[in-house]
Design a protein around this motif. Structure first.
Motif, mmCIF file in Angstrom:
data_model
loop_
_atom_site.group_PDB
_atom_site.id
_atom_site.type_symbol
_atom_site.label_atom_id
_atom_site.label_comp_id
_atom_site.label_asym_id
_atom_site.label_seq_id
_atom_site.Cartn_x
_atom_site.Cartn_y
_atom_site.Cartn_z
ATOM 1 N N HIS A 80 0.826 -1.216 0.000
ATOM 2 C CA HIS A 80 0.000 0.000 0.000
ATOM 3 C C HIS A 80 0.857 1.261 0.000
ATOM 4 O O HIS A 80 0.538 2.248 0.669
ATOM 5 N N ILE A 81 1.942 1.216 -0.751
ATOM 6 C CA ILE A 81 2.865 2.348 -0.821
ATOM 7 C C ILE A 81 2.139 3.591 -1.347
ATOM 8 O O ILE A 81 1.476 3.546 -2.367
ATOM 9 N N GLY A 82 2.266 4.697 -0.628
ATOM 10 C CA GLY A 82 1.668 5.966 -1.040
ATOM 11 C C GLY A 82 0.159 5.922 -1.132
ATOM 12 O O GLY A 82 -0.435 6.634 -1.925
ATOM 13 N N GLY A 83 -0.481 5.090 -0.310
ATOM 14 C CA GLY A 83 -1.934 5.031 -0.283
ATOM 15 C C GLY A 83 -2.554 4.154 -1.352
ATOM 16 O O GLY A 83 -3.771 4.109 -1.493
ATOM 17 N N LEU A 84 -1.735 3.455 -2.129
ATOM 18 C CA LEU A 84 -2.248 2.608 -3.203
ATOM 19 C C LEU A 84 -3.190 1.542 -2.658
ATOM 20 O O LEU A 84 -2.854 0.814 -1.728
ATOM 21 N N THR A 85 -4.397 1.478 -3.235
ATOM 22 C CA THR A 85 -5.357 0.461 -2.812
ATOM 23 C C THR A 85 -5.737 -0.480 -3.941
ATOM 24 O O THR A 85 -6.355 -1.510 -3.699
ATOM 25 N N GLY A 86 -5.403 -0.131 -5.179
ATOM 26 C CA GLY A 86 -5.724 -1.013 -6.290
ATOM 27 C C GLY A 86 -5.398 -0.377 -7.629
ATOM 28 O O GLY A 86 -5.055 0.799 -7.709
ATOM 29 N N GLU A 121 -6.644 2.607 -14.612
ATOM 30 C CA GLU A 121 -6.994 3.296 -13.370
ATOM 31 C C GLU A 121 -6.099 2.865 -12.220
ATOM 32 O O GLU A 121 -5.734 1.698 -12.116
ATOM 33 N N ILE A 122 -5.806 3.834 -11.350
ATOM 34 C CA ILE A 122 -5.065 3.592 -10.122
ATOM 35 C C ILE A 122 -5.897 4.173 -8.990
ATOM 36 O O ILE A 122 -6.382 5.309 -9.087
ATOM 37 N N SER A 123 -6.079 3.398 -7.923
ATOM 38 C CA SER A 123 -6.887 3.833 -6.778
ATOM 39 C C SER A 123 -5.998 4.056 -5.563
ATOM 40 O O SER A 123 -5.100 3.260 -5.287
ATOM 41 N N TYR A 124 -6.292 5.133 -4.849
ATOM 42 C CA TYR A 124 -5.534 5.499 -3.656
ATOM 43 C C TYR A 124 -6.495 5.788 -2.503
ATOM 44 O O TYR A 124 -7.559 6.363 -2.722
ATOM 45 N N ARG A 125 -6.079 5.448 -1.280
ATOM 46 C CA ARG A 125 -6.774 5.947 -0.095
ATOM 47 C C ARG A 125 -6.426 7.429 -0.029
ATOM 48 O O ARG A 125 -5.258 7.813 -0.125
ATOM 49 N N PHE A 126 -7.432 8.272 0.095
ATOM 50 C CA PHE A 126 -7.184 9.707 0.046
ATOM 51 C C PHE A 126 -8.122 10.393 1.026
ATOM 52 O O PHE A 126 -9.234 10.781 0.697
ATOM 53 N N ASP A 127 -7.667 10.482 2.268
ATOM 54 C CA ASP A 127 -8.462 11.136 3.304
ATOM 55 C C ASP A 127 -7.611 12.205 3.969
ATOM 56 O O ASP A 127 -6.527 12.523 3.496
ATOM 57 N N ALA A 128 -8.087 12.745 5.058
ATOM 58 C CA ALA A 128 -7.381 13.838 5.740
ATOM 59 C C ALA A 128 -5.988 13.440 6.218
ATOM 60 O O ALA A 128 -5.107 14.288 6.353
ATOM 61 N N SER A 129 -5.760 12.155 6.466
ATOM 62 C CA SER A 129 -4.450 11.715 6.947
ATOM 63 C C SER A 129 -3.464 11.399 5.824
ATOM 64 O O SER A 129 -2.296 11.140 6.088
#
Length: 93
Positions: free
Chosen positions: A52-58, A65-73
């Motif tokens: 999950h480097i750099g927020g990578l989720t899929g 397409e590239i998906s990232y966790r992207f929240d306040a943190s």
């Protein structure tokens, strides 16, 4: 990597071979779709996904397409081994 308010994504100062791109949010997930004719770097994302480097989720190679966790943190996202940080204003002019 400039995320425009209309959902378009523009690379400036590098990665222009992925232009034009787009982005969208689904809750706390940022989904980046790369355009252009450059091959999609699936092997890189396959290697990074378990960590999950750099927020990578899929990723979806077929849809580019590239998906990232992207929240306040989220401090940064890792795109092709480059870190992109949030900024109120773009400095890549």
């Amino acid at each position: 990597m400039l995320l425009q308010s209309d959902g378009s994504l523009v690379f400036k100062g590098g990665f222009d071979f992925y232009n034009p791109g787009s982005w969208r949010r689904d809750g706390d997930v940022l989904i980046v779709t790369v355009g252009g004719k450059a091959p999609f770097p699936a092997e890189l994302y396959k290697e990074q996904l378990p960590k999950h480097i750099g927020g990578l989720t899929g990723y979806n190679e077929k849809r580019r397409e590239i998906s990232y966790r992207f929240d306040a943190s989220t401090e940064f996202i890792n795109f092709d081994n480059f870190y992109f940080y949030r900024a109120e204003r773009c400095h890549a002019q």
